[in-house]
Design a protein around this motif. Structure first.
Motif, PDB file in Angstrom:
ATOM      1  N   LEU A 128       0.863  -1.177   0.000  1.00 31.43           N
ATOM      2  CA  LEU A 128       0.000   0.000   0.000  1.00 31.43           C
ATOM      3  C   LEU A 128       0.900   1.228   0.000  1.00 31.43           C
ATOM      4  O   LEU A 128       1.907   1.268   0.703  1.00 31.43           O
ATOM      5  N   GLY A 129       0.534   2.215  -0.800  1.00 32.72           N
ATOM      6  CA  GLY A 129       1.297   3.456  -0.844  1.00 32.72           C
ATOM      7  C   GLY A 129       0.392   4.638  -0.579  1.00 32.72           C
ATOM      8  O   GLY A 129      -0.836   4.531  -0.653  1.00 32.72           O
ATOM      9  N   SER A 130       0.992   5.784  -0.264  1.00 31.53           N
ATOM     10  CA  SER A 130       0.187   6.989  -0.080  1.00 31.53           C
ATOM     11  C   SER A 130       0.894   8.179  -0.695  1.00 31.53           C
ATOM     12  O   SER A 130       2.136   8.249  -0.716  1.00 31.53           O
ATOM     13  N   VAL A 131       0.105   9.119  -1.205  1.00 28.40           N
ATOM     14  CA  VAL A 131       0.615  10.371  -1.781  1.00 28.40           C
ATOM     15  C   VAL A 131      -0.287  11.507  -1.305  1.00 28.40           C
ATOM     16  O   VAL A 131      -1.458  11.296  -0.987  1.00 28.40           O
ATOM     17  N   LYS A 132       0.265  12.731  -1.268  1.00 26.54           N
ATOM     18  CA  LYS A 132      -0.484  13.878  -0.753  1.00 26.54           C
ATOM     19  C   LYS A 132      -1.316  14.574  -1.819  1.00 26.54           C
ATOM     20  O   LYS A 132      -2.215  15.342  -1.473  1.00 26.54           O
TER      21      LYS A 132
END
Length: 423
Positions: free
Chosen positions: A265-269
Motif C-alpha cells: 500500500l502506498g500513499s501520496v499527498k
C-alpha cells in the motif's frame, strides 16, 4: 506488566529463575510440571511460556505441541541442556519462538523474554484493532465517509496493491491499517516506511537488508508494506522499488535475490496524475498499483468537523482528567466556516487546546480572525479542577491536608470536590 508462565521441575532452579524475572518486572506464574501449566493455559494469555525441555510426565516438546493447540499465538521458549540443542531446533521448526541453553546468562534470558513479550503485545493490539468497528476508527456521518468505509470493507479482502491519495491529516495511514487489519493478512506484520526519510546512501541496508539483517521490506513478510509519501522518494529509489512491486523480489546486500510475500500500500499527498505530470512520481511505478483510493478532506465532509472536534475533546478530557467542554452554537459556526487545511489532525489538535484552556483562532468571513475559547465559566472550572487534583496528589489524598495546602476551610474543599465529581 509482562507475564511469564515458568514451567520447571527443579525446585531450586524454578525459584531462582522466578526471582530473577520478578526483579526485572515480570509477573511470574510458577509450575513444577507441564500438565498443570497446560490446564491453566488459555488462548488469551497475554504473556510468554518459558519451559524446561526434560521433565517427568509431559516433556517440553509434548507441552509445546499441546500448547500450540490451546494457545497458538502465545510465544513458547524452551530451556535446554547442551545435548538437547538439536531437539530444541526441531521444536523451533514446530512452532517454538526460541530456545535458551543451560546455563543461561540472566541478561540473555531477559532479552529473549522481552522480545517475545513485545511480539505478543503487538499481536494482542492488532487483534484488538481488528475487533474495533470501522465506524469507531474512521468517524463521520457524511455521505463521503460512509462511502469510504464501504470501499475499505470491499477492498480489504482483495490481494490488490493500492495507492491512497489525500491531503496531510486526512487519515491515509489509518486507512492503510484498516485495509491490513480487515484482510487475510491481518495477523501478519504491518510495516510503515516514511519514504521522505530514506537516504540513497543507506537505502540498501534499510530497505533490502543484508545477508545477516533483514531490511524493512523483508520484515513485512506475510503482511503489509505501507509506503508513506511515495512521491518524496528519489527517482532512483522509485526505480529500485519497481522490482519489488512487480516481481515481489528483493536482493539483500551480498545475497542472491529472494521472493517476498506481502501486500503493498502506498500513499501520496496529491492526485497521482498531477504528481506524474510534475515528475515527482514515476508513471511506471504509479501504474503498478491496481487502484487509487482517495481520502476526502475535512472541508468536504459536511458536518463531520463538529462531530470530530466533540469526539477528540472527549478523548482529551479523559486523557488529562479534565471536565468535558461544551461546544456552543458560536463555536459550531466557526468550525463550519473553517477550511481545515490540517484536516482531521488539525481537528484533534484544536480539541486538545480547547480542553486544556488555550485560546484558538479561526478566520472570519471578513478576512480577520476570531479567538474562541472555553468561556469564562468553563475555563475557571478547568483551572479549579486541576488545582484540586494537584493538591490531592501532593497530600496523598488526605483532604484535611489538601484544604490546609490550598488555604480554604475543609467544608469548602468538600463542596468543590463534590462539584467536580471527585467525591
Amino acid at each position: 506488566m509482562p507475564e511469564v508462565m515458568l514451567v520447571e521441575d527443579d525446585t531450586d532452579l524454578r525459584q531462582a529463575t522466578a526471582e530473577t524475572l520478578e526483579l526485572a518486572g515480570f509477573r511470574v506464574h510458577l509450575f513444577g510440571a507441564a500438565t498443570p501449566a497446560l490446564e491453566a493455559l488459555r488462548p488469551d494469555f497475554a504473556g510468554v511460556i518459558l519451559s524446561d525441555l526434560r521433565m517427568p510426565g509431559l516433556s517440553g516438546l509434548d507441552f509445546l505441541d499441546r500448547a500450540r493447540e490451546v494457545a497458538p499465538e502465545v510465544p513458547f521458549i524452551l530451556i535446554t541442556a547442551h545435548g538437547d540443542v538439536p531437539a530444541a531446533i526441531r521444536a523451533m521448526r514446530g512452532g517454538a519462538h526460541d530456545f535458551l541453553e543451560k546455563p543461561c546468562a540472566p541478561e540473555l534470558m531477559l532479552d529473549v523474554l522481552r522480545r517475545a513479550q513485545a511480539m505478543r503485545d503487538l499481536h494482542l493490539e492488532n487483534a484488538r484493532l481488528r475487533q474495533t468497528r470501522i465506524e469507531d476508527r474512521l468517524i463521520g456521518r457524511s455521505a463521503v465517509m460512509q462511502d469510504l468505509r464501504q470501499r475499505l470493507r470491499a477492498l480489504a479482502g482483495l490481494q490488490l496493491d493500492l495507492l491512497i491519495a489525500g491531503e496531510t491529516g486526512t487519515g491515509k495511514e489509518k486507512a492503510a491499517r484498516i485495509l491490513h487489519d480487515l484482510s487475510p493478512r491481518g495477523d501478519g506484520p504491518f510495516v510503515a516506511i516514511n519514504c521522505g526519510a530514506l537516504s540513497e546512501a543507506e537505502v540498501d541496508r534499510e530497505l533490502f537488508g543484508t545477508t545477516d539483517t533483514p531490511g524493512l521490506i523483508a520484515r513485512a513478510q506475510g503482511g503489509t508494506l505501507y509506503l508513506d509519501e511515495l512521491e518524496s522518494m528519489p527517482d532512483g529509489l522509485q526505480v529500485r522499488l519497481l522490482r519489488v512491486v512487480e516481481a515481489r523480489e528483493i536482493t539483500p546486500l551480498g545475497a542472491a535475490p529472494r521472493p517476498v510475500d506481502l501486500r503493498i500500500l502506498g500513499s501520496v499527498k496529491r492526485p497521482p496524475d498531477a504528481l506524474v505530470t510534475a515528475g515527482q512520481l514515476r508513471a511506471d511505478l504509479f501504474h503498478r498499483f491496481n487502484a487509487t483510493l482517495p481520502m476526502p478532506p475535512l472541508r468536504e465532509r459536511e458536518d463531520d468537523a463538529a462531530l470530530l472536534v466533540a469526539h477528540f475533546a472527549g478523548e482529551a478530557a479523559a486523557r488529562h482528567d479534565l471536565p468535558k467542554i461544551h461546544i456552543d452554537s458560536a463555536l459550531r459556526r466557526r468550525i463550519a466556516y473553517h477550511d481545515w487545511p490540517g484536516n482531521v489532525r488539525e481537528a484533534r489538535n484544536l480539541a486538545e487546546r480547547l480542553v486544556i484552556g488555550l485560546d484558538t483562532s479561526f478566520p472570519t468571513p471578513g478576512g480577520g480572525t476570531e479567538t474562541v475559547n472555553m468561556g469564562y465559566d468553563d475555563a475557571m472550572d478547568a483551572f479549579e479542577s486541576r488545582l484540586l487534583r494537584s493538591a490531592l496528589i501532593q497530600t496523598g489524598g488526605r483532604k484535611t491536608e489538601a484544604a490546609a495546602l490550598l488555604g480554604v476551610p475543609r467544608k469548602r474543599l468538600y463542596l468543590r470536590l463534590r462539584h467536580h465529581g471527585m467525591l
